[in-house]
Design a protein around this motif. Structure first.
Motif, PDB file in Angstrom:
ATOM      1  N   LYS A  67       6.252  10.129   0.392  1.00  7.65           N
ATOM      2  CA  LYS A  67       5.641   9.670   1.344  1.00  7.65           C
ATOM      3  C   LYS A  67       4.463  10.403   1.784  1.00  7.65           C
ATOM      4  O   LYS A  67       3.272   9.960   2.221  1.00  7.65           O
ATOM      5  CB  LYS A  67       6.838   9.615   2.610  1.00  7.65           C
ATOM      6  CG  LYS A  67       7.600   8.415   2.406  1.00  7.65           C
ATOM      7  CD  LYS A  67       7.261   7.109   2.318  1.00  7.65           C
ATOM      8  CE  LYS A  67       8.337   6.201   2.071  1.00  7.65           C
ATOM      9  NZ  LYS A  67       7.738   4.951   1.667  1.00  7.65           N
ATOM     10  N   SER A  69       2.614  11.962  -0.457  1.00  2.00           N
ATOM     11  CA  SER A  69       1.640  11.782  -1.299  1.00  2.00           C
ATOM     12  C   SER A  69       0.737  10.410  -1.066  1.00  2.00           C
ATOM     13  O   SER A  69      -0.321  10.556  -0.939  1.00  2.00           O
ATOM     14  CB  SER A  69       2.036  11.523  -2.588  1.00  2.00           C
ATOM     15  OG  SER A  69       2.742  12.829  -3.211  1.00  2.00           O
ATOM     16  N   GLU A  70       1.440   9.658  -0.430  1.00  6.21           N
ATOM     17  CA  GLU A  70       0.875   8.410  -0.089  1.00  6.21           C
ATOM     18  C   GLU A  70      -0.146   8.508   1.301  1.00  6.21           C
ATOM     19  O   GLU A  70      -1.088   8.420   1.306  1.00  6.21           O
ATOM     20  CB  GLU A  70       1.842   7.195   0.586  1.00  6.21           C
ATOM     21  CG  GLU A  70       2.579   6.600  -0.856  1.00  6.21           C
ATOM     22  CD  GLU A  70       3.257   5.512  -0.398  1.00  6.21           C
ATOM     23  OE1 GLU A  70       3.491   5.090   0.717  1.00  6.21           O
ATOM     24  OE2 GLU A  70       4.002   4.870  -1.112  1.00  6.21           O
ATOM     25  N   ASP A  73      -3.029  10.736   0.231  1.00  7.99           N
ATOM     26  CA  ASP A  73      -4.060   9.708  -0.464  1.00  7.99           C
ATOM     27  C   ASP A  73      -4.735   8.846   0.270  1.00  7.99           C
ATOM     28  O   ASP A  73      -5.822   8.757   0.169  1.00  7.99           O
ATOM     29  CB  ASP A  73      -3.521   9.109  -1.560  1.00  7.99           C
ATOM     30  CG  ASP A  73      -2.941  10.013  -2.702  1.00  7.99           C
ATOM     31  OD1 ASP A  73      -3.311  11.230  -2.835  1.00  7.99           O
ATOM     32  OD2 ASP A  73      -1.807   9.328  -3.650  1.00  7.99           O
ATOM     33  N   LEU A  74      -4.099   8.285   1.104  1.00  7.79           N
ATOM     34  CA  LEU A  74      -4.507   7.451   2.104  1.00  7.79           C
ATOM     35  C   LEU A  74      -5.704   8.204   3.004  1.00  7.79           C
ATOM     36  O   LEU A  74      -6.871   7.852   3.352  1.00  7.79           O
ATOM     37  CB  LEU A  74      -3.788   6.842   3.132  1.00  7.79           C
ATOM     38  CG  LEU A  74      -4.344   5.879   4.161  1.00  7.79           C
ATOM     39  CD1 LEU A  74      -4.913   4.608   3.405  1.00  7.79           C
ATOM     40  CD2 LEU A  74      -2.873   5.284   4.993  1.00  7.79           C
ATOM     41  N   LYS A  77      -8.880   9.133   0.926  1.00  3.33           N
ATOM     42  CA  LYS A  77      -9.506   7.969   0.580  1.00  3.33           C
ATOM     43  C   LYS A  77     -10.426   7.381   1.889  1.00  3.33           C
ATOM     44  O   LYS A  77     -11.674   7.025   1.863  1.00  3.33           O
ATOM     45  CB  LYS A  77      -8.538   6.940   0.203  1.00  3.33           C
ATOM     46  CG  LYS A  77      -9.139   5.339  -0.261  1.00  3.33           C
ATOM     47  CD  LYS A  77      -8.216   4.509  -0.593  1.00  3.33           C
ATOM     48  CE  LYS A  77      -8.719   3.022  -0.617  1.00  3.33           C
ATOM     49  NZ  LYS A  77      -7.720   2.046  -1.217  1.00  3.33           N
ATOM     50  N   THR A  78      -9.660   7.499   3.000  1.00  9.20           N
ATOM     51  CA  THR A  78     -10.373   7.058   4.269  1.00  9.20           C
ATOM     52  C   THR A  78     -11.535   7.901   4.545  1.00  9.20           C
ATOM     53  O   THR A  78     -12.662   7.541   4.804  1.00  9.20           O
ATOM     54  CB  THR A  78      -9.368   7.137   5.502  1.00  9.20           C
ATOM     55  OG1 THR A  78      -8.244   6.348   4.993  1.00  9.20           O
ATOM     56  CG2 THR A  78     -10.082   6.617   6.610  1.00  9.20           C
ATOM     57  N   THR A  93      -9.349   0.286  -4.959  1.00  5.81           N
ATOM     58  CA  THR A  93      -7.992   0.521  -5.393  1.00  5.81           C
ATOM     59  C   THR A  93      -7.484  -1.034  -5.582  1.00  5.81           C
ATOM     60  O   THR A  93      -7.135  -1.639  -4.455  1.00  5.81           O
ATOM     61  CB  THR A  93      -7.310   1.509  -4.714  1.00  5.81           C
ATOM     62  OG1 THR A  93      -7.975   2.819  -4.668  1.00  5.81           O
ATOM     63  CG2 THR A  93      -5.826   1.638  -5.601  1.00  5.81           C
ATOM     64  N   LYS A 134       2.437  -1.373  -1.318  1.00  5.84           N
ATOM     65  CA  LYS A 134       1.258  -0.294  -1.074  1.00  5.84           C
ATOM     66  C   LYS A 134       0.209  -1.246  -0.440  1.00  5.84           C
ATOM     67  O   LYS A 134      -0.441  -0.111   0.012  1.00  5.84           O
ATOM     68  CB  LYS A 134       1.038  -0.106  -2.639  1.00  5.84           C
ATOM     69  CG  LYS A 134       2.200   0.673  -3.472  1.00  5.84           C
ATOM     70  CD  LYS A 134       1.746   0.975  -4.831  1.00  5.84           C
ATOM     71  CE  LYS A 134       2.573   2.039  -5.576  1.00  5.84           C
ATOM     72  NZ  LYS A 134       2.623   3.281  -5.145  1.00  5.84           N
ATOM     73  N   SER A 137       1.031  -0.434   3.213  1.00  2.00           N
ATOM     74  CA  SER A 137       1.056   0.980   3.696  1.00  2.00           C
ATOM     75  C   SER A 137      -0.614   1.363   3.442  1.00  2.00           C
ATOM     76  O   SER A 137      -0.641   2.532   4.008  1.00  2.00           O
ATOM     77  CB  SER A 137       1.840   1.767   2.685  1.00  2.00           C
ATOM     78  OG  SER A 137       1.086   1.868   1.222  1.00  2.00           O
ATOM     79  N   THR A 139      -2.354   2.118   0.785  1.00  2.00           N
ATOM     80  CA  THR A 139      -2.708   2.781  -0.311  1.00  2.00           C
ATOM     81  C   THR A 139      -3.355   2.019  -1.326  1.00  2.00           C
ATOM     82  O   THR A 139      -3.753   2.612  -2.260  1.00  2.00           O
ATOM     83  CB  THR A 139      -1.422   3.544  -1.203  1.00  2.00           C
ATOM     84  OG1 THR A 139      -0.444   2.326  -1.230  1.00  2.00           O
ATOM     85  CG2 THR A 139      -0.855   4.573  -0.015  1.00  2.00           C
TER      86      THR A 139
END
Length: 292
Positions: A67, A69-70, A73-74, A77-78, A93, A134, A137, A139
């Motif tokens: 969780k 990691s997600e 990453d989010l 990315k944001t 993505t 995904k 969520s 991602t």
């Protein structure tokens, strides 16, 4: 949970050693140990088993790792998308399975990357259930669904290409002499089927009353690996057309099912979500490719 602490946690997971992680993070080992201890207290769970030379994760730690990691990453990315808001940049993505329809989608992604080199494109492979999770969520920006699916929670574009089900087999297989494959043809033969198709009972109507007699020897998620098994085990693989590579087609061949089964291909994204500039560009160019 603070994002900074989650980054600390992931660094420790990667290094498997608190001292090495502290050196990498440029903080003191006692300070890092305290942050981890505070995180465990906050969650009310032990995350690590601290050994003499390295640490291992508990089951709760493994869950947090996936969780975290997600989440990280989010967040990254944001941040990247916001920082590049004045130009077309950031990440694009897309999650999908294997399909003939991916050619159009990849062409659109490639054209964006050619025109805007700051855009980083990411392709994630998986079945529709994984991709929907995904997407929800955050991602994934977009997912590609093959087959009928509830789209009420998504915006979407259906592309004109369709997937046709059939059987991949060795060219020296007895069924390779046939133009089509019927349910009766497969009786008694070892069959490989995709995990998603098995879960969704995709062939129940096609098998008819012969379904219980079918010899399903195994399942797969990626066609390439399954094709290797078909070649070595003389089995028969139910999959979409156009997935054989040039090299594989020298040994393997495809025959469509009869009665015919086809699946629509749909590109989806979340409703009530503000798309980044690169996401907006992808939708615009994909839509233009459908009208061209």
């Amino acid at each position: 949970m603070e994002l900074r602490v989650l980054r600390y946690f992931l660094a420790v997971v990667q290094e498997k050693n608190i001292t090495k992680a502290a050196d990498k993070l440029l903080i003191s080992q006692p300070a890092l140990s305290k942050q981890l201890s505070d995180l465990e207290n906050e969650l009310g769970a032990q995350l690590f088993i601290r050994g003499h030379r390295q640490i291992t994760l508990t089951s709760e730690g493994e869950y947090l790792r996936s969780k975290a990691s997600e989440i990280v990453d989010l967040a990254d990315k944001t941040t990247a998308n916001i920082l590049t808001d004045q130009v077309i940049g950031g990440d694009l993505t897309i999650g999908a399975g294997e399909s003939v329809g991916m050619k159009r989608i990849i062409d659109v992604m490639g054209s964006i990357n050619q025109d805007y080199p700051d855009v980083k494109v990411h392709l994630i492979s998986g079945d529709a259930n994984e991709m929907e999770s995904k997407l929800n969520s955050g991602t994934l920006d977009f997912a590609v669904f093959m087959g009928e699916r509830d789209l009420s929670n998504f915006n979407y574009l259906q592309i004109p290409e369709i997937d046709q089900w059939g059987v991949i087999m060795r060219q020296d297989a007895l069924l390779a002499t046939k133009e089509f494959v019927t349910p009766k043809d497969l009786l008694g033969l070892p069959i490989l089927i995709s995990s998603q198709a098995k879960t969704n009972n995709s062939f129940d109507n096609w098998w008819g009353n012969l379904g219980p007699k079918m010899n399903i020897m195994g399942t797969f998620t990626l066609s390439f690996n399954a094709e290797l098994l078909v070649e070595s085990s003389h089995s028969y693989m139910l999959t979409f057309d156009h997935l054989l590579s040039d090299n594989d087609s020298k040994v393997l061949t495809f025959r469509p099912l009869k009665p015919k089964i086809t699946e629509p291909i749909t590109v989806v994204w979340k409703k009530n979500t503000v798309l980044s500039k690169v996401d907006q560009l992808f939708v615009k160019r994909l839509r233009a490719s459908l009208n061209g």
